[in-house]
Design a protein around this motif. Structure first.
Motif, mmCIF file in Angstrom:
data_model
loop_
_atom_site.group_PDB
_atom_site.id
_atom_site.type_symbol
_atom_site.label_atom_id
_atom_site.label_comp_id
_atom_site.label_asym_id
_atom_site.label_seq_id
_atom_site.Cartn_x
_atom_site.Cartn_y
_atom_site.Cartn_z
ATOM 1 N N CYS A 6 0.848 -1.198 0.000
ATOM 2 C CA CYS A 6 0.000 0.000 0.000
ATOM 3 C C CYS A 6 0.885 1.249 0.000
ATOM 4 O O CYS A 6 1.808 1.369 0.804
ATOM 5 C CB CYS A 6 -0.900 -0.025 1.228
ATOM 6 S SG CYS A 6 -1.797 1.516 1.466
ATOM 7 N N CYS A 47 -6.631 -1.709 -0.031
ATOM 8 C CA CYS A 47 -5.840 -2.021 1.165
ATOM 9 C C CYS A 47 -6.784 -2.272 2.330
ATOM 10 O O CYS A 47 -7.504 -1.377 2.758
ATOM 11 C CB CYS A 47 -4.867 -0.888 1.503
ATOM 12 S SG CYS A 47 -3.991 -1.198 3.051
ATOM 13 N N CYS A 50 -5.727 0.144 5.605
ATOM 14 C CA CYS A 50 -6.084 1.578 5.724
ATOM 15 C C CYS A 50 -7.245 1.969 4.810
ATOM 16 O O CYS A 50 -7.621 3.131 4.744
ATOM 17 C CB CYS A 50 -4.869 2.460 5.454
ATOM 18 S SG CYS A 50 -4.389 2.576 3.728
HETATM 19 ZN ZN ZN Z 1 -2.936 0.887 3.328
#
Ligand code: ZN
Ligand code: TYD
Length: 409
Positions: A6, A47, A50
């Motif tokens: 990410c 992701c 997050c």
């Molecule tokens: Zn992330």
């Protein structure tokens, strides 16, 4: 640049679908340039840590933003009005009552937003790496620095002009892969009670409308309130407001400020709750989106194949960046769509990226009405439908694909 982690939090990510080999969305080209056309794999990932929706691969920035960047913000009348309102809301809101405020815009393009501050005699600075559009802004008297924004430039601007009362960005933040670098730059450039306001296409709208054409090389991220809040928290910035916009087929305007500096609007928690309800935090949601993209592609190609078999003339309306994803992912060729009408001089006389459909001036559209116009500029539908009453009166029909594929009057 390929990333298997990410870009924001470093957690391993992998694509949940692929749109296949894709050229630069704004890479309009001449026939002799086809042999050198650049391709990369357009594939998104989500992701789980997050919640940032992002591309796994993005071309080098220099391939996208350069001396002949084909995108001029000021081509749409509606967008002119939108940015006039945006600017007014900043001047009458967070900047009201401040002495000699300083406004910085990231990705100021041809000055469509900053011209409003310039007209009021306010101190302003645009940051714009694409040389030709930056020149267009300077020609209007708008202070513009030709560079990519990050930590270093933030330091230089602060040294020269002092910290900013407001930093603005429209359809720019989602272009920048080093989001952490920009966030750090913003934190450095912003006054302790300053505001950072940006807007970009909104993930919630894209998922709800299957508007997968928001996914192209420039849009390395598609943001949500949840993902933006997490990404900026580690840089001491908090989201204090989130306001939906109708631009670009559904956008969100985020207002951030140094944590604790300003009150947080109730709209923020409400929007985060809405995102949760929509399932934007769940990987399954993206598998559903993938299926919806496939269905949309099948339906659109069925409509275009039928039109071709019936000998109908189809013309594309608006050589948008988004249309590159649609034409290449669906397999639309010049046998389906004769040409794409576009009012941007720099695109005319060229071929569309990947699909190589000729782009022609608007006068070609009005000269001989086609049977169907494929509405690639669907984000401007209201403005366009209002303008094209003669086409409709002549029996012309629109082929649309967002939120559903269909033929409309
Ligand atoms: Zn992330
Ligand atoms: P835009 O909305 O910025 O979409 P993207 O971000 O996907 O590139 O681009 C709109 C394009 O459509 C631009 O090239 C100008 C063109 N256009 C027309 O040709 N006629 C119109 O009436 C409008 C509104 C846009």
């Amino acid at each position: 640049m390929k990333s298997d982690t990410c870009r924001v939090c470093g957690t391993p990510i992998s694509k949940f679908m692929t749109f296949g080999r894709m050229p630069i969305a704004n890479g309009f080209l001449m026939a002799e340039e086809i042999k050198d056309e650049y391709f990369f794999e357009l594939a998104p990932a989500f992701c789980e840590s997050c919640n940032m929706f992002q591309l796994v691969e993005q071309p080098e920035p220099e391939k996208m933003f350069h001396g002949h960047y084909a995108f001029y913000s000021s081509t749409s009348r509606y967008m002119q009005a939108h940015f006039a309102h945006f600017a007014a809301s900043v001047m009458d809101g967070p900047l009201a009552g401040r002495t000699d405020p300083f406004v910085v815009e990231l990705g100021s393009n041809d000055g469509i937003m900053l011209q409003n501050f310039h007209q009021r005699g306010m101190r302003h600075l645009g940051v714009e790496p694409s040389v030709n559009v930056a020149e267009a802004a300077r020609a209007k008297g708008i202070n513009t620095v030709g560079a990519f924004f990050g930590r270093d430039l933030a330091g230089k601007i602060t040294a020269e002009h002092g910290q900013a009362d407001a930093i603005l960005a429209a359809n720019v933040m989602c272009h920048i892969p080093d989001l952490n670098g920009v966030a750090e730059g913003v934190a450095r450039l912003l006054k302790p009670d300053g505001v950072f306001i940006f807007e970009d296409p909104y993930l919630g709208d894209m998922i709800a409308k299957t508007s997968y054409d928001q996914i192209y090389d420039e849009h390395v991220f598609i943001f949500s309130v949840t993902s933006v809040a997490r990404a900026f928290a580690s840089h001491g910035l908090e989201v204090i407001d989130a306001e939906p916009q109708i631009t670009h087929g559904g956008s969100m305007r985020y207002t951030l400020s140094p944590k604790g500096a300003r009150p947080v609007s109730e709209r923020v928690a409400a929007q985060v709750a809405k995102e949760h309800e929509q399932g934007l935090q769940k990987p399954q949601t993206y598998l559903g989106f993938k299926r919806n993209c496939e269905t949309s592609r099948e339906k659109l190609m069925a409509v275009l194949e039928t039109a071709r078999k019936d000998g109908k003339r189809v013309v594309g309306y608006g050589a948008t960046s988004k249309s590159t994803t649609v034409t290449c992912y669906c397999g639309i060729t010049p046998t389906h769509v004769q040409f794409i009408s576009d009012t941007t001089p720099i695109k005319q006389g060229k071929l569309s990226p990947g699909a190589h459909i000729p782009v022609k001036p608007y006068s070609e559209f009005t000269r001989a009405w086609p049977d169907y116009a494929l509405l690639f500029a669907w984000n401007h539908a209201a403005e366009i439908r209002e303008k094209e009453t003669a086409f409709a009166a002549a029996g012309g029909r629109w082929i649309v694909y967002v939120p559903e594929v269909g033929i409309v009057a």
